[in-house]
Structure formats: structure tokens, C-alpha cells
Scaffold this motif. Structure first.
Motif, mmCIF file in Angstrom:
data_model
loop_
_atom_site.group_PDB
_atom_site.id
_atom_site.type_symbol
_atom_site.label_atom_id
_atom_site.label_comp_id
_atom_site.label_asym_id
_atom_site.label_seq_id
_atom_site.Cartn_x
_atom_site.Cartn_y
_atom_site.Cartn_z
ATOM 1 N N SER A 155 0.769 -0.883 0.270
ATOM 2 C CA SER A 155 -0.259 -0.157 -0.013
ATOM 3 C C SER A 155 0.603 1.192 0.028
ATOM 4 N N LEU A 156 1.966 0.932 0.450
ATOM 5 C CA LEU A 156 3.249 1.999 0.875
ATOM 6 C C LEU A 156 3.817 2.106 -0.779
ATOM 7 N N LYS A 157 3.561 3.495 -2.222
ATOM 8 C CA LYS A 157 3.931 3.324 -3.019
ATOM 9 C C LYS A 157 4.848 3.970 -2.621
ATOM 10 N N ASN A 158 4.733 4.867 -2.668
ATOM 11 C CA ASN A 158 6.190 6.250 -2.762
ATOM 12 C C ASN A 158 7.010 6.641 -1.796
ATOM 13 N N VAL A 159 7.600 4.740 -1.040
ATOM 14 C CA VAL A 159 8.113 4.911 -0.412
ATOM 15 C C VAL A 159 9.914 4.458 -1.013
ATOM 16 N N THR A 160 10.896 4.925 0.080
ATOM 17 C CA THR A 160 12.084 4.186 -0.339
ATOM 18 C C THR A 160 13.311 4.743 0.987
ATOM 19 N N SER A 161 14.103 3.876 1.072
ATOM 20 C CA SER A 161 15.107 3.821 1.701
ATOM 21 C C SER A 161 16.502 4.755 1.394
ATOM 22 N N LEU A 162 17.200 4.808 2.059
ATOM 23 C CA LEU A 162 18.597 5.271 1.716
ATOM 24 C C LEU A 162 19.065 3.695 1.642
ATOM 25 N N LYS A 163 19.495 2.643 1.863
ATOM 26 C CA LYS A 163 19.729 1.246 1.104
ATOM 27 C C LYS A 163 18.820 1.123 0.262
#
Length: 256
Positions: A155-163
Motif C-alpha cells: 500500500s505504500l507506493k511512494n516510499v524508499t530508504s537509504l539502502k
């Protein structure tokens, strides 16, 4: 509970690491309500936070020991209540100072309290102020940052992380130390009255600034261009119908 010490004048000098907690902000607020003696700059970090909070009761989901979830106690009694967004800007810019060392100009502030990398949400903050008279007695700065997590709910389509962005693991304590140092520097800059510098750096890091984009309001869809944020923290937008201002939750960014 484990105590550690970072280098610096005061932010992070008292670091309390909790194995598990509902919310670091709530933990810190409860401690203050019980008159627990806490030094300014105290950091409460959670290895697992199971009820993290975002703006207006949104939740912050984070895998255990993969990300940074922490709160900082600051006492900006030099600020009036009507200057609280100046504090918000200082903290936002400090976080961009750190993220920018990793991803350059891809690190941006999405109004009002999100951190973006390459157009995707990487973190957010929740600042809760405790006021006495017309002064801010305490500010509890809650920060969540996606660091080493790579799997997110569908459901979280606009999320990222540093890794996910840079394909390497990061030491959470090292990164926390960098953030504490940056927040301390910007906080002292704010205390010294250098608000114009902070505001300029904030505007230069604002997501979608001077770009036409689609938004959603209670009245429907809107085409507009973000042209600034006023002293009260309202988003200022140029639209076909003229200049309009939005409070938090009155406008929604639309993602393709």
C-alpha cells in the motif's frame, strides 16, 4: 534501557536506547509530565517502535533495528509560540544537511514534515511543543528515517530508504550521531537569530517548489505551483484562480 554518549555540546550527550516502546514522543512527554529530570538534548531511541506517530495521528511503520526512530528534547524558550514554524524549518534543514551528504540534491523537504529522496518519502518528523505563556518551554522532536529497510507494505507506493536508494547498509548509531550534530548546529543558528539563512536553505530544499503539479483538496483536483511557505507554516500556491494558502491536511500531493 541502555545509555550511550555522542560527541557534541548537548544534543545526544544523553542517549537512552529502548528495546521496545509504543512511541518515543509519548515516552518523552510522559517523562516530562512526571517531572523526570532530563537534560536538554536528551535523545530517546527505540529499537522497536510499535505505535509510532506521524502528523495528525498517522502511524509510522518501521522494521525492528532497520531504521531510526527517535525523539529529541529541546527547550527553545527563546521562541514565541507564533515562531514555532521557524523551529520546524531549522529541524527540517538539519535533516537535509545530513541526507544531502549521501544523496546530494535528491534530498528534499516535502511540506510540511516529510523527507524525500528522489521523489519518494524516506522519513518524517513530528514536533510537539509544550507551551508556557507565549513561549515554547519544551519541544519534542520525533523523527523516523528509513535506513536499511527494503521491504515495505504494498500500500505504500511512494516510499524508499537509504539502502534502497544507494544499495548499501548503514550504521544506525553513526547516522544518528550525524543527525544530532546537524540539529545542534541549526538549533544554535536559530537561537542566534539567523532565521533568514535557515529560511533560504529551507526554500532551496522544498519539494516541487516553482513546479506545476496536481493536488487534491476538499473541493476536488487542483493544478497549481508551490511558491513558498509563509511564517505561519501555510503552503503558498499559485493557481489559475489566484494565490491560495493551505494548512496541513488541506491539500494532498498526487503521485503518478
Amino acid at each position: 534501557m541502555q545509555n550511550n554518549t555522542f560527541s557534541g555540546l548537548f544534543v545526544g550527550q544523553n542517549l537512552i536506547t529502548l528495546k521496545e516502546v509504543a512511541s518515543t514522543n509519548t515516552f518523552l512527554k510522559d517523562a516530562l509530565s512526571k517531572s523526570t529530570p532530563l537534560l536538554e538534548g536528551t535523545v530517546i531511541m527505540a529499537e522497536k517502535q510499535f505505535a509510532g506517530r506521524g502528523q495528525t495521528d498517522n502511524t509510522w511503520l518501521s522494521e525492528e533495528r532497520m531504521n531510526l526512530t527517535f525523539s529529541i528534547l529541546l527547550n527553545p524558550s527563546f521562541l514565541r509560540v507564533d515562531q514555532q514554524f521557524e523551529f520546524n524549518k531549522a529541524i527540517s534543514v538539519a535533516l537535509i544537511d545530513v541526507l544531502g551528504t549521501y544523496v546530494g540534491d535528491d534530498a528534499l523537504i516535502k511540506w510540511p514534515n516529510d523527507l524525500y529522496i528522489g521523489g519518494r518519502k524516506t522519513g518524517g518528523m513530528l514536533i510537539e511543543n509544550i507551551v508556557t505563556g507565549n513561549k515554547i518551554k519544551h519541544a519534542i522532536v520525533g523523527i523516523g528515517l528509513n535506513v536499511n529497510q527494503t521491504n515495505f507494505p504494498v500500500s505504500l507506493k511512494n516510499v524508499t530508504s537509504l539502502k534502497q536508494r544507494l544499495h548499501k547498509d548503514y550504521d544506525l548509531l553513526v547516522l544518528l550521531g550525524e543527525i544530532c550534530s546537524a540539529i545542534e548546529a541549526r538549533y544554535l543558528q536559530l537561537k542566534a537569530g539567523h532565521t533568514k539563512k535557515i529560511s533560504l536553505d529551507y526554500m532551496n530544499s522544498l519539494y516541487l517548489l516553482n513546479q506545476r503539479a496536481s493536488f487534491k483538496t476538499k473541493d476536488g483536483f487542483l493544478e497549481g505551483k508551490i511558491i513558498g511557505v509563509n511564517s505561519s507554516g501555510q503552503l503558498e500556491m499559485e493557481t489559475p484562480g489566484g494565490r491560495v494558502f493551505f494548512n496541513n491536511k488541506e491539500v494532498e500531493f498526487i503521485y503518478e
